[in-house]
Design a protein around this motif. Structure first.
Motif, mmCIF file in Angstrom:
data_model
loop_
_atom_site.group_PDB
_atom_site.id
_atom_site.type_symbol
_atom_site.label_atom_id
_atom_site.label_comp_id
_atom_site.label_asym_id
_atom_site.label_seq_id
_atom_site.Cartn_x
_atom_site.Cartn_y
_atom_site.Cartn_z
ATOM 1 N N ILE A 69 -24.385 -2.976 51.343
ATOM 2 C CA ILE A 69 -25.141 -3.285 52.564
ATOM 3 C C ILE A 69 -24.631 -4.612 53.114
ATOM 4 O O ILE A 69 -24.758 -5.652 52.469
ATOM 5 C CB ILE A 69 -26.649 -3.381 52.288
ATOM 6 N N LEU A 74 -34.152 -2.891 51.541
ATOM 7 C CA LEU A 74 -32.751 -2.773 51.145
ATOM 8 C C LEU A 74 -32.686 -2.080 49.790
ATOM 9 O O LEU A 74 -33.308 -2.536 48.828
ATOM 10 C CB LEU A 74 -32.106 -4.157 51.075
ATOM 11 N N HIS A 91 -25.150 -4.519 58.930
ATOM 12 C CA HIS A 91 -26.043 -3.359 58.858
ATOM 13 C C HIS A 91 -27.501 -3.777 59.053
ATOM 14 O O HIS A 91 -28.265 -3.120 59.761
ATOM 15 C CB HIS A 91 -25.872 -2.647 57.513
#
Length: 346
Positions: A325, A285, A329
């Motif tokens: 995010i 991430l 997702h």
């Protein structure tokens, strides 16, 4: 003219990559590749103590030379470094970091050939200390570092990691994994060296619930510092029984534990790159750094916004870009990993 490096049978080579744990891991393929092409070479790595556990004992290395952080800021530190390095009689130094201290180590080593980067990756005073400079084509740290080996006549190298883990750590990790009575285990790593690299605790918890409900995973939440443990405990509390707090680990036992997992989810930090190195499917991430530069190598990476600006600004920024995010997702990537090949980002 010096002989081509490719003609040397047993060159004495110093790899210089000093500090961050993740960056040291991302550079390990350089050592593996050199050992593959020069089996009789003497290969050493100079590193600062923080990242030393990731290279110490590596099968491609004959020696690991450890310095304390700040070693180059005093005349005494420089003198001691020179003495320690010159004991090894290096002929070639490879500066994989591209800053003053990494290039200075090569210069102090006495190596006559000092290979580093030109352009923006040859930062600070490194261009003055390195006398053979390569302009990299690739962006990712691993690929960029391997480009330095074109001076050795090495092109299209095989990428391998061989992270140094001993049997005792692996046995402990397997034993711990066997206490979790689900067929699949995910490891969630909420920590990060910058606040701008942190994803929200409730989103990790929602991801753990999704993994449990959809695919039968149990999640293990790892931590390092006291602050990270507080985050991990919050994730466990919000997970509704789908996640457990991991035990305290060293870097080596953490890597061994990650090796037993079926999935690893993390922001951009050292354990993320451990996961890639031990072959665990990984989701990275990203918000304050770019996966094209330091992503999980040939694994999945998510970035919806980027915190632009100087390194200092990005280090001190909020996690606004990470908050872009969503859980949806991450879950979409998880679904892709379980049904179809993931579009790789690195």
């Amino acid at each position: 003219m010096p002989h081509p490096i490719s003609d040397l049978v047993a060159p004495r080579i110093l790899i210089s990559r000093m500090s961050a744990i993740g960056d040291a891991i991302l550079t390990l393929p350089v050592a593996c590749c050199l050992r593959e092409h020069f089996p009789d070479a003497y290969i050493a790595w100079v590193v600062e103590s923080k990242a030393a556990p990731m290279v110490r004992g590596h099968q491609a290395l004959d020696a690991v030379i450890e310095f304390q952080r700040g070693w180059f800021t005093s005349p005494r530190g420089v003198k001691e470094a020179r003495a320690k390095l010159q004991e090894h009689r290096f002929e070639i130094a490879i500066d994989c970091q591209g800053n003053t201290k990494s290039a200075l180590a090569g210069k102090l080593s006495g190596a006559s050939r000092r290979i580093g980067f030109s352009g923006k990756h040859g930062g600070e005073l490194s261009r003055f200390f390195n006398n053979e400079r390569i302009t990299p084509v690739f962006h990712h740290i691993t690929d960029r570092s391997l480009e330095l080996l074109t001076s050795f006549g090495i092109h299209h190298p095989r990428v391998s990691w061989d992270l140094p883990l001993d049997d005792e750590d692996r046995d402990w990790a397997k034993g711990y994994r066997n206490t979790i009575r689900t067929p699949s285990v995910a490891i969630l790593n909420p920590g990060g060296t910058w606040p701008s690299k942190l994803w929200e605790s409730d989103r990790f918890a929602s991801t753990a619930r999704y993994l449990a409900d959809r695919y039968g995973y149990h999640s293990l939440v790892v931590w390092g510092s006291f602050e990270e443990r507080l985050m991990a405990e919050e994730i466990v509390e919000l997970s509704q029984g789908t996640a457990t707090l991991a035990p305290n680990t060293t870097l080596q036992t953490l890597a061994a534990l990650i090796e037993t997992a079926d999935l690893f989810v993390s922001g951009d930090t050292g354990p993320l790159h451990m996961s890639v190195a031990v072959g665990t499917p990984t989701i990275g991430l990203y918000g304050a750094t770019r996966p094209g530069d330091s992503g999980p190598y040939e694994q999945a990476a998510l970035q919806l916004q980027y915190e632009a600006g100087s390194r200092r600004h990005r280090r001190q920024a909020s996690n606004r870009a990470m908050r872009a995010i969503g859980v949806e997702h991450v879950c979409a990537v998880i679904d892709d990993m379980h049904h179809v090949p993931v579009a790789r980002a690195a």
